[in-house]
Design an enzyme around this catalytic site. Structure first.
Site, short mmCIF file in Angstrom:
data_model
loop_
_atom_site.label_atom_id
_atom_site.label_comp_id
_atom_site.label_asym_id
_atom_site.label_seq_id
_atom_site.Cartn_x
_atom_site.Cartn_y
_atom_site.Cartn_z
N HIS A 28 4.88 17.54 -2.14
CA HIS A 28 5.28 18.18 -3.38
C HIS A 28 6.63 18.89 -3.22
CE1 HIS A 28 0.94 18.30 -5.12
NE2 HIS A 28 1.59 17.22 -5.48
N ARG B 125 4.32 4.59 -14.20
CA ARG B 125 3.06 4.94 -13.54
C ARG B 125 2.01 5.27 -14.60
NH1 ARG B 125 7.04 8.05 -10.40
NH2 ARG B 125 7.14 7.30 -8.23
N ARG C 2 3.16 -0.65 -14.44
CA ARG C 2 2.17 -0.83 -13.38
C ARG C 2 0.79 -0.53 -13.94
NH1 ARG C 2 2.69 2.80 -8.11
NH2 ARG C 2 1.92 4.42 -9.53
N GLU D 58 2.57 -3.56 -1.29
CA GLU D 58 2.23 -2.29 -0.62
C GLU D 58 1.38 -2.54 0.61
OE1 GLU D 58 1.36 0.74 -4.17
OE2 GLU D 58 0.38 -1.20 -4.40
N ASN E 161 6.35 3.70 -0.31
CA ASN E 161 5.52 4.81 0.17
C ASN E 161 4.24 4.30 0.81
OD1 ASN E 161 7.50 6.30 -1.06
ND2 ASN E 161 6.24 7.04 -2.74
N ASP E 162 3.50 3.48 0.07
CA ASP E 162 2.24 2.95 0.61
C ASP E 162 2.48 1.88 1.67
OD1 ASP E 162 0.00 4.33 -0.35
OD2 ASP E 162 0.18 3.39 -2.31
N ARG F 68 0.70 9.38 5.04
CA ARG F 68 2.06 9.81 4.69
C ARG F 68 2.16 11.31 4.44
NH1 ARG F 68 2.12 6.67 -1.12
NH2 ARG F 68 1.28 8.32 -2.43
N CYS G 242 10.56 0.17 -5.72
CA CYS G 242 10.30 1.29 -6.62
C CYS G 242 9.75 2.51 -5.88
CB CYS G 242 9.35 0.89 -7.74
SG CYS G 242 7.72 0.33 -7.18
#
Length: 561
Positions: free
Chosen positions: A194, A296, A333, A421, A444-445, A455, A492
């Site tokens: 965050h 998203r 998505r 991913e 990220n994934d 992560r 992305c």
């Protein structure tokens, strides 16, 4: 300034916001005073009275988060709203009640209840593990309410400074003023924490996962390099100020970029935006982007207990599509629910390992209507707005899954793609492209699964860096498959927002980059300064590097020549 002998310079971490800052260190230690806790001796008539006191404190904390969310926007507002909901969570209240009924004092009961959820969230991994910071923050604030102290948090410095903390809760980060807080350094956290997300939104130079940061003496002059991921202690003041000024001038020049996306020699690159709802889409539509590379959809429904109707979904999606009109397109998505993003009407509960469980497209395996109704809603929104909609599925692992999804999407007249991913999907990209129209890499994934590292695990932040050679190899394999098939392959994930890495990604054959709107101009301007041949050289350099630091250094050297 004499620094502690335990602190070596420069310290290294994971760069988050690619900018430089120079200023004195202000250490953040946000705790309730031990004296107030020791003096707390409440007398409750019974257990219900004690629980009522907890509920009043929790409601006050929740209201504080909600008030801050009203004054924030974008990612900051989202995480503050989530914290407001977590503070008044019924499960947390039940846990506190259970411990009070067992005879625990109220403060002990609050701590035990929070620890119960900390264990659960930690076991879930992913973004849910990141909520542990939020839980700790909520506990401190509830305790402060109970003992009669002001809620803890970041105290705004009197002079422009660099904040140094073990970690920062969303409630702390969201309210920061970039005019006073020149930079952020945290000992914990990763590139998708965050703190990192909000720092990007605010544009504050930031380095996370810096081991030994809390040993820096208060007041020590620091030079925070959000490009290299370093924190220099006691730098030469004249040199540091010159470097910061040069960086600021360069960023000001980047901010004037207006598109279109292309390299210096005219090779086209689609620059796209990541959005979460109508509000963020309208804000992003004014940026020099060619559309949306990641909508998203699950973020629209995190607080819904029941599945929205097709018409409701069409209206929600229509807000995003309508913001971009008929001359741009939106990649939607389908629900990436599950694991760290639980959606009440969709996700499974009680999974032992949710990050590797039933999430994303897998939710449709035993509930196909969930996907069918969402696709119908997307198709209605596209027809109503006239905006071209591309639709992609998350968490695809096999060619068969991709083919079945594409068949459903195309039946509604929409362009079909899937997220890359899962490492198996990257390795099979050439075959998956035989059955879909495009691919989008979620770095990220992909990084998390390729490196077998949560992560959100601070101790593993060096593994969850998208500059990891193994991750870049998987990206290169996917991009090569796209070139051979003549079909677009985009990115992305957070990697797309890194101007340095963007040059290498384009050199690998990536055709589009989608990112937070604030990152659009720096990335677009960086690409406009280099030739496609330089991008290819950058790709070769990072693919041959032994580790992320070596890769970054290689690209920096290449671009400085």
């Amino acid at each position: 300034m004499v620094t502690s002998p335990e602190v070596r310079s420069p310290l290294r971490g994971t760069p988050v916001v690619p900018a430089l800052a120079h200023g004195p260190a202000v250490l953040v230690r946000s705790e309730v005073s031990p004296e107030a806790i020791a003096a707390y001796r409440p007398e409750f008539a019974d257990a219900e009275a004690a629980v009522a006191a907890y509920e009043a404190a929790a409601q006050a904390v929740s209201a504080g988060f909600a008030h801050k969310a009203e004054r924030a926007s974008g990612a900051a507002a989202e995480v503050l709203t989530a914290s407001a909901g977590l503070a008044r969570d019924k499960g947390l209240r039940s846990a506190v009640r259970k411990h009070v009924a067992a005879g625990a004092g109220l403060l002990d009961a609050v701590h035990a209840g929070v620890e119960q959820f900390v264990t659960v969230f930690t076991g879930m991994g992913g973004l849910m593990a990141e909520r542990v910071t939020d839980l700790r923050d909520i506990e401190r604030r509830v305790v402060a309410q109970l003992v009669g102290e002001p809620e803890p948090g970041v105290v705004v410095p009197d002079t422009p400074s660099v904040l140094v903390a073990e970690d920062l809760a969303p409630s702390d980060t969201a309210g920061l003023d970039p005019a006073v807080v020149l930079g952020l350094v945290t000992e914990r956290g990763g590139p998708t924490s965050h703190t990192a997300i909000i720092a990007r939104q605010l544009g504050i130079p930031c380095v996370v996962g810096v081991h030994g940061a809390m040993a820096i003496p208060a007041g020590t002059p620091l030079l925070v390099d959000g490009v290299a991921g370093t924190v220099e202690l006691d730098p030469d003041p004249t040199s540091a100020q010159e470097r910061v000024a040069a960086d600021a001038a360069q960023r000001a020049a980047l901010a004037s970029w207006t598109g279109p996306g292309q390299t210096a020699d005219g090779a086209p690159v689609k620059i796209l935006a990541n959005v979460a709802d109508g509000e963020s889409a309208r804000a992003a539509s004014s940026a020099p982007v060619q559309g949306v590379g990641l909508f998203r959809t699950e973020l629209c429904f995190l607080n819904r207990q029941d599945e929205p109707t097709v018409e409701e979904q069409a209206n929600i999606y229509g807000e995003v599509l309508g913001a971009f009109g008929e001359d741009r397109y939106v990649v939607v998505r389908t629900l990436d629910a599950g694991s760290d993003k639980p959606v009440a009407f969709a996700t499974h509960t009680g999974e032992e390992n949710p990050a590797l469980g039933v999430r994303g497209l897998r939710l449709s395996f035993d509930n196909p209507g969930l996907l069918d109704r969402q696709l119908e809603g997307i198709a209605k929104a596209a027809a109503t707005t006239g905006t071209e909609a591309w639709v992609m599925a998350p968490m695809v692992a096999t060619v068969a899954e991709a083919e079945e999804f594409a068949t459903k999407v195309r039946a509604l007249g929409l362009k079909a793609g899937v997220m890359i991913e899962v490492p198996s999907a990257a390795l099979l990209a050439h075959r998956i492209l035989e059955v879909v129209d495009f691919l989008s890499i979620g770095t990220n994934d992909l990084t998390q699964y390729a490196m077998a590292a949560d992560r959100m695990a601070t101790d593993l932040a060096h593994l969850t860096d998208p500059w990891q050679p193994a991750v870049l190899q998987l990206i290169a394999i996917t991009a090569h498959a796209g070139r051979e098939a003549g079909k677009p392959v985009g990115i992305c994930g957070e990697a797309a927002a890194d101007p340095l890495l963007a040059t290498a990604l384009i050199g690998m054959g990536i055709s589009s980059l989608s990112m937070a709107a604030r990152a659009v101009r720096p990335v677009g301007a960086q690409l406009a300064k280099v030739s496609f041949q330089t991008c290819e050289a950058a790709a070769e350099a990072v693919l041959g590097a032994g580790d992320p630091a070596a890769g970054r250094a290689a690209v920096l050297r290449l671009l400085s020549t």
